[in-house]
Enzyme design. Sequence first.
Site, PDB file in Angstrom:
ATOM      1  N   PHE A 141       0.856  -1.196   0.000  1.00 32.80           N
ATOM      2  CA  PHE A 141       0.000   0.000   0.000  1.00 32.80           C
ATOM      3  C   PHE A 141       0.883   1.234   0.000  1.00 32.80           C
ATOM      4  CE2 PHE A 141      -2.447   3.450   1.856  1.00 32.80           C
ATOM      5  CZ  PHE A 141      -3.571   3.420   1.053  1.00 32.80           C
ATOM      6  N   ASP A 226       9.130   2.710   1.598  1.00 28.86           N
ATOM      7  CA  ASP A 226       7.949   3.447   2.020  1.00 28.86           C
ATOM      8  C   ASP A 226       7.825   3.277   3.527  1.00 28.86           C
ATOM      9  OD1 ASP A 226       5.451   4.323   2.763  1.00 28.86           O
ATOM     10  OD2 ASP A 226       4.424   3.485   1.025  1.00 28.86           O
ATOM     11  N   LYS A 255       2.403  10.236   8.010  1.00 30.03           N
ATOM     12  CA  LYS A 255       1.691   9.782   9.210  1.00 30.03           C
ATOM     13  C   LYS A 255       2.273  10.366  10.513  1.00 30.03           C
ATOM     14  CE  LYS A 255      -1.008   5.932   7.564  1.00 30.03           C
ATOM     15  NZ  LYS A 255      -0.670   5.194   6.363  1.00 30.03           N
TER      16      LYS A 255
HETATM   17  C1  LIG Z   1      -0.933   5.444   4.939  1.00 32.88           C
HETATM   18  C2  LIG Z   1       0.101   5.001   3.986  1.00 32.88           C
HETATM   19  C3  LIG Z   1       0.312   5.669   2.774  1.00 32.88           C
HETATM   20  C4  LIG Z   1      -0.567   6.815   2.315  1.00 32.88           C
HETATM   21  O1  LIG Z   1      -0.482   7.911   3.137  1.00 32.88           O
HETATM   22  P1  LIG Z   1      -1.594   9.083   2.987  1.00 32.88           P
HETATM   23  O2  LIG Z   1      -1.140  10.114   3.954  1.00 32.88           O
HETATM   24  O3  LIG Z   1      -2.905   8.448   3.324  1.00 32.88           O
HETATM   25  O4  LIG Z   1      -1.559   9.535   1.577  1.00 32.88           O
HETATM   26  C5  LIG Z   1       1.359   5.256   1.975  1.00 32.88           C
HETATM   27  N1  LIG Z   1       2.141   4.230   2.328  1.00 32.88           N
HETATM   28  C6  LIG Z   1       1.971   3.545   3.475  1.00 32.88           C
HETATM   29  C7  LIG Z   1       2.891   2.435   3.815  1.00 32.88           C
HETATM   30  C8  LIG Z   1       0.929   3.886   4.337  1.00 32.88           C
HETATM   31  O5  LIG Z   1       0.727   3.197   5.456  1.00 32.88           O
END
Ligand SMILES: *Cc1c(COP(=O)(O)O)cnc(C)c1O
Length: 406
Positions: A141, A226, A255
């Site tokens: 994700f 990520d 986050k």
């Molecule tokens: C939450 C998340 C995203 C997306 O972040 P947003 O602030 O919602 O755009 C991308 N990568 C990972 C691993 C995430 O947990």
Amino acid sequence: MSVEQAPVQRADFDQVMVPNYAPAAFIPVRGLGSRVWDQSGRELIDFAGGIAVNALGHCHPVLVKALTEQANQLWHVSNVFTNEPALRLAHKLVEATFADRAFFCNSGAEANEAAFKLARRVAHDRFGPEKHEIIATVNSFHGRTLFTVSVGGQPKYSDGFGPKITGISHVAYNDLDALKAQISDKTCAVVIEPIQGESGVVPADQAYLEGARALCDQHNALLVFDEVQTGVGRSGSLYAYQHFGVTPDILTSAKSLGGGFPIGAMLTTSELASHFAPGTHGTTYGGNPLGCAVACAVLDVVNTPETLAGIRERHARFKARLELIGEQYGLFSKVRGVGLLIGCVLSEAWAGKAKAVLDAAERDGVMVLQAGPDVVRFAPSLVIEHADIDEGLDRFERAVARLTQV
Ligand SMILES: *Cc1c(COP(=O)(O)O)cnc(C)c1O
């Protein structure tokens, strides 16, 4: 002077909001530390942390001070000008990580969008347009923009919007042979979450990350981590790459970085950063003084040996009790995760029922998350009080006892 506010209720959501979410039946109105109160004054313990965002809980005094001081100073100037909080934040991140350079934006998806564009640009500049392929992992994700859902590759998020970004393939997570079979001299980047968050809290194997690093080096591909969910202390290290001791070329963070104020960052080396010249990429709000002032305060509190050690202690406290609860009620087959990103894998009898566990927990006054249908996820404040952990887990156990009795 205060303006009279019209009363609103959960039912209004179904009237005036785009229906792309299905929020809980109650509306939180106030938070302090790891406690939240709803409109009726009911108090809940927060183990969800706004999906791994509220790194210091709600209304942490250091963050309230940073935000209000900056709010009285300067809110926004755009990137036509730089600003002091952005420069301070960049210094802190550069000092604390492998990176030499920071790019600021407003969310995780935007940080990844910047990372993927940079990876493609670097390959384009150095090797030409053929080298544009990105390899990501199954069930990853990376956000909800078209590029990031294409890289995430989960059909539930990426199908039904017409043509996707091309040149992206997906290989099984933690499967080094699959990555080795897929990688080629056309690969510009390999994108990995060091711990898969949304799809079940699955930590990478050490050998997998080390092997991915070596394969990227062999094929002149960039390794992108990520760390939107795993970053800023979540793993018990400032960034999870430090926990594993495997250094990426590009790292994305969001986050927890803002502790509840929207901000994202892409971190990289000077050499790679030089491929983004003025005009190549940008954002109006990115690196705004409010977000950067708050993120500076978050880092000041999180990036200390005491806080990081406290996260590892809290992990042990959660894990021991969750394993007991899982065993006693036959609910969990496994409790996994690192630091304060913990996933409880539902046993066969409860497979697919994570939402039912969430709902039961909420009725007993504790907010938890799911990570897919089969995993109950905990991503609380990194400084949650031990007493709140114990009280929250008491409530969680009551919910589980009631749920499994029926
Ligand atoms: C939450 C998340 C995203 C997306 O972040 P947003 O602030 O919602 O755009 C991308 N990568 C990972 C691993 C995430 O947990």
